[in-house]
Scaffold this active site. Structure first.
Site, short mmCIF file in Angstrom:
data_model
loop_
_atom_site.label_atom_id
_atom_site.label_comp_id
_atom_site.label_asym_id
_atom_site.label_seq_id
_atom_site.Cartn_x
_atom_site.Cartn_y
_atom_site.Cartn_z
N SER A 1 0.83 -1.21 0.00
CA SER A 1 0.00 0.00 0.00
C SER A 1 0.86 1.26 0.00
O SER A 1 0.37 2.36 -0.25
CB SER A 1 -0.95 0.01 1.20
OG SER A 1 -0.24 0.04 2.41
N HIS A 2 2.17 1.11 0.28
CA HIS A 2 3.06 2.29 0.29
C HIS A 2 4.34 2.05 -0.50
O HIS A 2 5.34 2.72 -0.28
CB HIS A 2 3.33 2.74 1.73
CG HIS A 2 2.09 3.30 2.35
ND1 HIS A 2 1.10 2.49 2.87
CD2 HIS A 2 1.64 4.57 2.45
CE1 HIS A 2 0.10 3.24 3.30
NE2 HIS A 2 0.39 4.50 3.05
N ALA B 1 4.86 4.53 4.31
CA ALA B 1 4.78 3.68 5.51
C ALA B 1 5.63 4.33 6.60
O ALA B 1 6.59 5.06 6.32
CB ALA B 1 5.32 2.30 5.18
N LEU B 2 5.29 4.02 7.85
CA LEU B 2 5.96 4.66 8.98
C LEU B 2 7.13 3.83 9.52
O LEU B 2 8.04 4.38 10.14
CB LEU B 2 4.92 4.92 10.07
CG LEU B 2 5.14 6.04 11.06
CD1 LEU B 2 5.49 7.35 10.38
CD2 LEU B 2 3.91 6.21 11.93
N PHE C 1 3.63 10.53 3.06
CA PHE C 1 2.78 9.76 2.13
C PHE C 1 3.22 8.30 2.12
O PHE C 1 2.92 7.57 1.20
CB PHE C 1 2.96 10.39 0.74
CG PHE C 1 1.88 10.06 -0.25
CD1 PHE C 1 0.54 10.17 0.08
CD2 PHE C 1 2.20 9.68 -1.55
CE1 PHE C 1 -0.46 9.89 -0.85
CE2 PHE C 1 1.22 9.40 -2.50
CZ PHE C 1 -0.11 9.51 -2.13
N ASP D 1 -4.92 0.67 1.15
CA ASP D 1 -5.48 -0.66 0.90
C ASP D 1 -6.91 -0.58 0.38
O ASP D 1 -7.35 -1.46 -0.38
CB ASP D 1 -5.40 -1.51 2.18
CG ASP D 1 -4.01 -2.09 2.37
OD1 ASP D 1 -3.37 -2.45 1.37
OD2 ASP D 1 -3.55 -2.14 3.53
N ARG E 1 3.41 -15.71 14.40
CA ARG E 1 3.86 -14.58 13.57
C ARG E 1 3.96 -13.31 14.40
O ARG E 1 2.96 -12.86 14.97
CB ARG E 1 2.87 -14.39 12.42
CG ARG E 1 3.14 -13.16 11.59
CD ARG E 1 2.11 -12.98 10.50
NE ARG E 1 2.19 -11.66 9.93
CZ ARG E 1 1.35 -11.18 9.04
NH1 ARG E 1 0.36 -11.94 8.58
NH2 ARG E 1 1.49 -9.97 8.57
N GLU F 1 7.58 -9.66 10.99
CA GLU F 1 8.21 -10.89 10.48
C GLU F 1 7.91 -11.12 9.00
O GLU F 1 8.77 -11.56 8.24
CB GLU F 1 7.72 -12.09 11.28
CG GLU F 1 8.81 -12.69 12.13
CD GLU F 1 8.30 -13.81 13.02
OE1 GLU F 1 8.89 -13.98 14.10
OE2 GLU F 1 7.32 -14.50 12.67
P1 NDP Z 1 -1.45 -3.96 8.69
O1 NDP Z 1 -2.79 -4.08 9.30
O2 NDP Z 1 -1.18 -4.68 7.44
O3 NDP Z 1 -0.32 -4.39 9.72
C1 NDP Z 1 -0.20 -3.75 10.95
C2 NDP Z 1 0.92 -4.39 11.76
O4 NDP Z 1 0.48 -5.67 12.21
C3 NDP Z 1 2.19 -4.63 10.97
O5 NDP Z 1 3.28 -4.41 11.79
C4 NDP Z 1 2.07 -6.11 10.57
O6 NDP Z 1 3.34 -6.75 10.41
C5 NDP Z 1 1.35 -6.69 11.77
N1 NDP Z 1 0.52 -7.82 11.44
C6 NDP Z 1 -0.37 -7.94 10.44
N2 NDP Z 1 -0.99 -9.13 10.49
C7 NDP Z 1 -0.46 -9.78 11.56
C8 NDP Z 1 -0.68 -11.06 12.15
N3 NDP Z 1 -1.56 -11.91 11.64
N4 NDP Z 1 0.05 -11.40 13.23
C9 NDP Z 1 0.96 -10.55 13.76
N5 NDP Z 1 1.22 -9.32 13.23
C10 NDP Z 1 0.51 -8.95 12.16
O7 NDP Z 1 -1.08 -2.40 8.48
P2 NDP Z 1 -2.06 -1.20 8.17
O8 NDP Z 1 -2.91 -1.62 7.04
O9 NDP Z 1 -2.70 -0.74 9.39
O10 NDP Z 1 -1.02 -0.08 7.68
C11 NDP Z 1 -0.33 -0.28 6.45
C12 NDP Z 1 0.68 0.80 6.25
O11 NDP Z 1 0.04 2.03 5.94
C13 NDP Z 1 1.60 1.10 7.43
O12 NDP Z 1 2.92 0.99 6.98
C14 NDP Z 1 1.29 2.54 7.80
O13 NDP Z 1 2.39 3.29 8.27
C15 NDP Z 1 0.81 3.07 6.48
N6 NDP Z 1 0.00 4.28 6.65
C16 NDP Z 1 0.57 5.49 6.41
C17 NDP Z 1 -0.15 6.65 6.62
C18 NDP Z 1 0.47 7.99 6.44
O14 NDP Z 1 -0.20 8.98 6.71
N7 NDP Z 1 1.70 8.09 6.01
C19 NDP Z 1 -1.54 6.60 7.06
C20 NDP Z 1 -2.04 5.27 7.31
C21 NDP Z 1 -1.29 4.15 7.09
P3 NDP Z 1 3.96 -7.00 8.92
O15 NDP Z 1 4.35 -5.64 8.43
O16 NDP Z 1 5.09 -7.91 9.13
O17 NDP Z 1 2.85 -7.59 8.09
O1 PYC Z 2 -2.84 4.59 3.50
O2 PYC Z 2 -4.08 5.74 4.87
C1 PYC Z 2 -3.14 5.65 4.09
C2 PYC Z 2 -2.30 6.85 3.86
C3 PYC Z 2 -2.61 8.13 4.10
C4 PYC Z 2 -1.52 8.90 3.72
C5 PYC Z 2 -0.58 8.05 3.25
N1 PYC Z 2 -1.07 6.79 3.35
#
Ligand code: NDP
Ligand code: PYC
Length: 341
Positions: free
Chosen positions: A52-53, A128-129, A126, A193, A307, A311
């Protein structure tokens, strides 16, 4: 979730992908330094399967640069405010070059005081963190970061969207293994996503979002077309999202997710907000933090955990190192066109 067939993907060396993305950024209006930082960030997300990023975001970066909404050539201004506080004005540019500019001073303060805060404002994030926190844990430090985004999440119990998708990322060293890292949106799903699901014509699980009238929907296109997302975990995720607004915007001097108006910049995609990073030196606690992390993980695994967060990304990283970074063929064509090659 659909699976991409093998013939529809290319494998590209990480360095080549990074170079391609750098070319795109410079061609579309960033400085060489900003291009270097953003290309590394975005290629790293693609390498780790953080789709997604990853390169999915490149057209958004390009359109936001073209709209004049973000300054791709901004020079961050770093201020040494106090023994544990560094402030950066990103100059209307991206947050990652602001972090890069302040990093050395921040780590120096962390090593001296045991803890320090980096407050970035006037910035666009914009990405991932996790790329912002994981390198601190590689150096033996503990890091927590929050960033707010754009209004698209209805606070629990409210009637209209106000919060951003507001992620929280955390990284800590762990003896004998990669750092423990989690990075999660406080919305039920990241906006990226939702966009990917809409593009693929997939439906979402219940509980993710609502339509423009506030009715529950599983259709990502309806969420994107005037609808909104929900926080994860009801009032608990909503409280965390509120905390992110407070730390990333109120504390840094950045905008709340609802405070900026990009309507006069068609094509603008990057939230103009703020970011907070808190870094701690666990050596100051006197114990062996990394050994204690290891013990916690061992106990979790003994309890049946299969997991850990982070990982999956590390596994994808290993596969990318072996086979090259996987990018959909259509996506590669788009990237080459944007690079002018
Ligand atoms: P996910 O829900 O995919 O994952 C969240 C965390 O949970 C990750 O660390 C992931 O590890 C872990 N995880 C996922 N599934 C499992 C599992 N079954 N068991 C254990 N751990 C698990 O992430 P989001 O969809 O919430 O966010 C996706 C990305 O979007 C992030 O990188 C976030 O920073 C980015 N984002 C950026 C924004 C911005 O403004 N810049 C705004 C919103 C989101 P793993 O990575 O290993 O899968
Ligand atoms: O995926 O929610 C998101 C997002 C917002 C800004 C960058 N990514």
């Amino acid at each position: 979730m659909s699976v991409t067939p093998d013939h529809a993907v290319e494998h590209i060396a990480f360095a080549d992908l990074q170079a391609l993305l750098e070319t795109i950024f410079v061609r579309h209006g960033t400085s060489a330094e900003v291009a270097r930082v953003l290309a590394f960030n975005c290629a790293s997300a693609q390498r780790d399967g953080a789709h997604s990023h990853g390169v999915f975001r490149i057209p958004g970066y390009v359109s936001t640069l073209a709209s004049g909404w973000v300054n791709g050539k901004a020079t961050p201004v770093v201020e040494d405010v106090a023994s544990g506080f560094v402030r950066v004005d990103a100059g209307g540019g991206f947050a990652q070059p602001a972090l890069a500019a302040a990093r050395e001073l921040l780590v120096q303060k962390v090593r001296e005081a045991g803890i320090a805060v980096l407050a970035i404002h006037n910035s666009h994030h914009f990405a991932a963190l996790w790329p912002d926190v994981e390198p601190f844990a590689d150096e033996g430090l503990v890091a927590l970061s929050v960033v707010n985004s754009m209004t698209c999440v209805v606070p629990h119990g409210a009637k209209r969207p106000l919060f951003g998708t507001n992620p929280i990322a955390f990284a800590a060293p762990c003896a004998g293994s990669d750092p423990i890292v989690f990075d999660m949106a406080t919305s039920a799903m990241a906006h990226g996503d939702v966009q990917i699901a809409a593009r693929k014509g997939e439906q979402l699980p219940p509980g993710i979002g609502v339509d423009r009238d506030g009715n529950p929907t599983c259709d990502p296109a309806t969420i994107l077309d005037g609808g909104a997302l929900l926080p994860f975990g009801g009032h608990k995720g909503s409280a965390l999202s509120m905390m992110v607004e407070l730390l990333a915007a109120a504390l840094t001097g950045g905008h709340f997710s609802f405070e900026f108006d990009w309507s006069k910049h068609p094509g603008a995609k990057t939230p103009w907000t703020g970011q907070l990073i808190i870094v701690i030196d666990p050596q100051k606690s006197g114990g062996s933090f990394a050994q204690r992390s290891h013990e916690l993980v061992r106990q979790m695994q003994e309890a049946g955990l299969k997991r850990l967060p982070g990982e999956r990304r590390y596994r994808e990283r290993e596969l990318s190192a072996r086979d090259g970074v996987m990018v959909e063929r259509e996506e590669m064509q788009r990237l080459r066109a944007l690079a002018g090659i």
